[in-house]
Scaffold this motif. Structure first.
Motif, short mmCIF file in Angstrom:
data_model
loop_
_atom_site.label_atom_id
_atom_site.label_comp_id
_atom_site.label_asym_id
_atom_site.label_seq_id
_atom_site.Cartn_x
_atom_site.Cartn_y
_atom_site.Cartn_z
N VAL A 18 0.87 -1.17 0.00
CA VAL A 18 0.00 0.00 0.00
C VAL A 18 0.91 1.23 0.00
O VAL A 18 1.66 1.46 0.95
CB VAL A 18 -0.93 0.01 1.23
CG1 VAL A 18 -1.83 1.24 1.21
CG2 VAL A 18 -1.75 -1.27 1.27
N HIS A 28 0.82 -6.31 2.68
CA HIS A 28 -0.02 -7.48 2.90
C HIS A 28 0.76 -8.73 2.49
O HIS A 28 1.15 -8.88 1.33
CB HIS A 28 -1.30 -7.40 2.07
CG HIS A 28 -2.23 -6.31 2.50
ND1 HIS A 28 -3.05 -6.42 3.60
CD2 HIS A 28 -2.47 -5.08 1.95
CE1 HIS A 28 -3.76 -5.31 3.73
NE2 HIS A 28 -3.44 -4.49 2.75
N ASP A 244 -15.32 -7.44 -7.38
CA ASP A 244 -14.17 -7.78 -8.21
C ASP A 244 -14.31 -9.12 -8.92
O ASP A 244 -13.86 -9.27 -10.05
CB ASP A 244 -12.86 -7.72 -7.40
CG ASP A 244 -12.98 -8.34 -6.03
OD1 ASP A 244 -12.99 -9.58 -5.93
OD2 ASP A 244 -13.05 -7.59 -5.04
N ALA A 283 -7.38 -9.43 4.84
CA ALA A 283 -7.93 -8.19 4.29
C ALA A 283 -8.43 -8.39 2.86
O ALA A 283 -7.86 -9.14 2.07
CB ALA A 283 -6.86 -7.10 4.31
N ARG A 285 -8.71 -5.59 0.95
CA ARG A 285 -8.16 -4.45 0.21
C ARG A 285 -7.21 -4.84 -0.91
O ARG A 285 -7.33 -4.30 -2.03
CB ARG A 285 -7.45 -3.50 1.20
CG ARG A 285 -6.76 -2.34 0.53
CD ARG A 285 -6.24 -1.31 1.53
NE ARG A 285 -5.25 -1.85 2.45
CZ ARG A 285 -4.59 -1.12 3.34
NH1 ARG A 285 -4.83 0.18 3.44
NH2 ARG A 285 -3.69 -1.67 4.15
N PRO A 286 -6.26 -5.76 -0.72
CA PRO A 286 -5.31 -6.04 -1.80
C PRO A 286 -5.83 -7.00 -2.86
O PRO A 286 -5.15 -7.21 -3.87
CB PRO A 286 -4.13 -6.65 -1.06
CG PRO A 286 -4.74 -7.36 0.10
CD PRO A 286 -5.90 -6.49 0.52
N ARG A 287 -7.01 -7.58 -2.66
CA ARG A 287 -7.47 -8.65 -3.55
C ARG A 287 -7.52 -8.24 -5.02
O ARG A 287 -7.00 -8.97 -5.88
CB ARG A 287 -8.84 -9.17 -3.12
CG ARG A 287 -8.85 -9.94 -1.84
CD ARG A 287 -10.19 -10.58 -1.54
NE ARG A 287 -11.33 -9.93 -2.17
CZ ARG A 287 -12.59 -10.15 -1.83
NH1 ARG A 287 -12.86 -11.03 -0.88
NH2 ARG A 287 -13.58 -9.53 -2.44
N VAL A 317 -6.42 0.08 -7.69
CA VAL A 317 -6.96 0.25 -6.34
C VAL A 317 -6.32 1.50 -5.74
O VAL A 317 -5.20 1.46 -5.21
CB VAL A 317 -6.67 -0.97 -5.46
CG1 VAL A 317 -7.30 -0.81 -4.09
CG2 VAL A 317 -7.16 -2.25 -6.13
N VAL A 319 -5.36 4.68 -3.31
CA VAL A 319 -5.30 5.08 -1.91
C VAL A 319 -5.68 6.56 -1.87
O VAL A 319 -5.09 7.37 -2.59
CB VAL A 319 -3.89 4.86 -1.34
CG1 VAL A 319 -3.76 5.49 0.05
CG2 VAL A 319 -3.57 3.38 -1.28
N SER A 328 -1.56 4.09 -4.26
CA SER A 328 -2.26 2.91 -4.81
C SER A 328 -1.86 1.66 -4.05
O SER A 328 -0.86 1.64 -3.32
CB SER A 328 -1.91 2.74 -6.29
OG SER A 328 -0.53 2.45 -6.45
N VAL A 329 -2.68 0.63 -4.23
CA VAL A 329 -2.33 -0.71 -3.77
C VAL A 329 -1.77 -1.45 -4.97
O VAL A 329 -2.42 -1.52 -6.02
CB VAL A 329 -3.56 -1.46 -3.21
CG1 VAL A 329 -3.16 -2.85 -2.73
CG2 VAL A 329 -4.19 -0.67 -2.07
#
Length: 338
Positions: A18, A28, A244, A283, A285-287, A317, A319, A328-329
């Motif tokens: 992230v 992650h 997603d 999490a 979030r990173p998927r 993704v 931030v 971004s992720v």
């Protein structure tokens, strides 16, 4: 065996960073496997430990649907996709659950899944205004539970105890999970919705999705092929309008994708190439970033009809800072390894 956090943590490596401004703010960790196409299905890339034992969570739903079809479930593709879903609780999902139940001569009072509000915020607000609190029919696993009940009716099994681990339905599910993943089920627990949950490995999950997604070409009359076609044709029923998994299946023809709670994902391409990953901290979030990078590494952009722009957008993704993107992720160790 005494459970240990070190089991899943052992060997985990960074899957995503992230980035905020010019600094990496968070990382992650996890495990990821990419598989070549069948029949070899050999690992093309392993990050972390391919053999780490995990709970596949809702990523296992397509395998559960295969078991149900083998024991008498008969649904049109749109509703079969819902049987393999972690849906958003939108109107089409709730209506579909009720349709499955009605087809089996049941109503939503037969559902034994944990009541919850819809995952989709606008749907949850509309449900609360009209109906009040949580309900089993709006909980994201209700399509699976309705299909489980319909299977019991078709097979002549008891519907009151369909969630018992020794119920014939759950015995059949356990057998299919072991068969498709190629990994013995050594651990059993209860998933968030109340259904039995059977263990596998990250490699096993990828192998299962490769077999599932490759079935329409390899064995078109099989239950696996029926589930894969339903999911690929009706991706909005598998998740929701903007999730997603839905976006990935819309972008790549024939792709079969299923997310699971606590950072689990399984994906298969129509030629049997596949991937699975587990985000260590659970999490979500990173998927999307990890998923998009892994699909690019597998060569999904070369699948005829793929929307490359949509695939790229899936992995975007941002931030936010002050309501605008300031970072971004980004996935790590995937595309860089090619």
């Amino acid at each position: 065996m005494t459970p240990s956090a070190a089991d899943v943590a052992h060997g985990a490596v960074p899957l995503a960073e992230v980035v905020r401004g010019d600094l990496v703010e968070s990382v992650h960790l996890g495990h990821l496997v990419l598989l070549d196409e069948a029949p070899a299905a050999e690992p093309d890339l392993v990050l972390g430990d391919a053999d780490v034992v995990i709970w596949p969570r809702s990523s296992v739903k397509p395998f559960q649907a295969v078991a149900m079809l083998r024991h008498g479930l008969a649904l049109p593709p749109r509703l079969l996709a819902l049987a393999a879903a972690s849906h958003d609780g939108e109107a089409s999902h709730v209506a579909g659950v009720r349709e499955i139940l009605a087809g089996a001569g049941l109503d939503e009072s037969a559902l034994r899944n944990t009541p919850d509000m819809p995952l989709h915020a606008p749907a949850a607000f509309a449900w609360q205004v009209e109906h009040g609190g949580p309900s089993s029919v709006t909980q994201n696993c209700s399509g699976k539970h309705a299909a489980m009940l319909a299977t019991c009716v078709a097979a002549g099994w008891d519907t009151e105890t369909y969630l018992a681990v020794d119920h014939p339905l759950q015995v059949a599910v356990r057998e299919v999970v072991g068969e498709l993943t190629g990994v013995p089920v050594d651990h059993v627990t209860v998933d968030g919705c109340g259904a039995p949950l059977f263990s596998t490995t990250v490699l096993g999950l990828a192998r299962g999705f490769g077999r599932l997604a490759g079935a329409p070409a390899r064995d078109p009359g099989s239950a696996e092929a029926e589930v894969a076609r339903a999911m690929a044709t009706f991706p909005e029923m598998v998740a929701g309008s903007h999730r997603d998994a839905t976006r990935a299946m819309r972008a790549v023809p024939g792709l079969v994708a299923k997310d699971g709670a606590d950072g689990v994902y399984g994906v298969g391409l129509p030629d049997g190439r596949a991937l699975a990953f587990k985000v260590l901290d659970g999490a979500a979030r990173p998927r999307p970033a990890v998923l998009a990078a892994a699909l690019r590494r597998l060569g999904a952009a070369a699948v005829p009809g793929t929307d490359a722009a949509a695939l790229d957008a899936l992995g975007d993704v941002p931030v936010l800072g002050g309501g605008r993107p300031v970072g971004s992720v980004r996935a790590v160790g995937i595309e860089a390894a090619s």
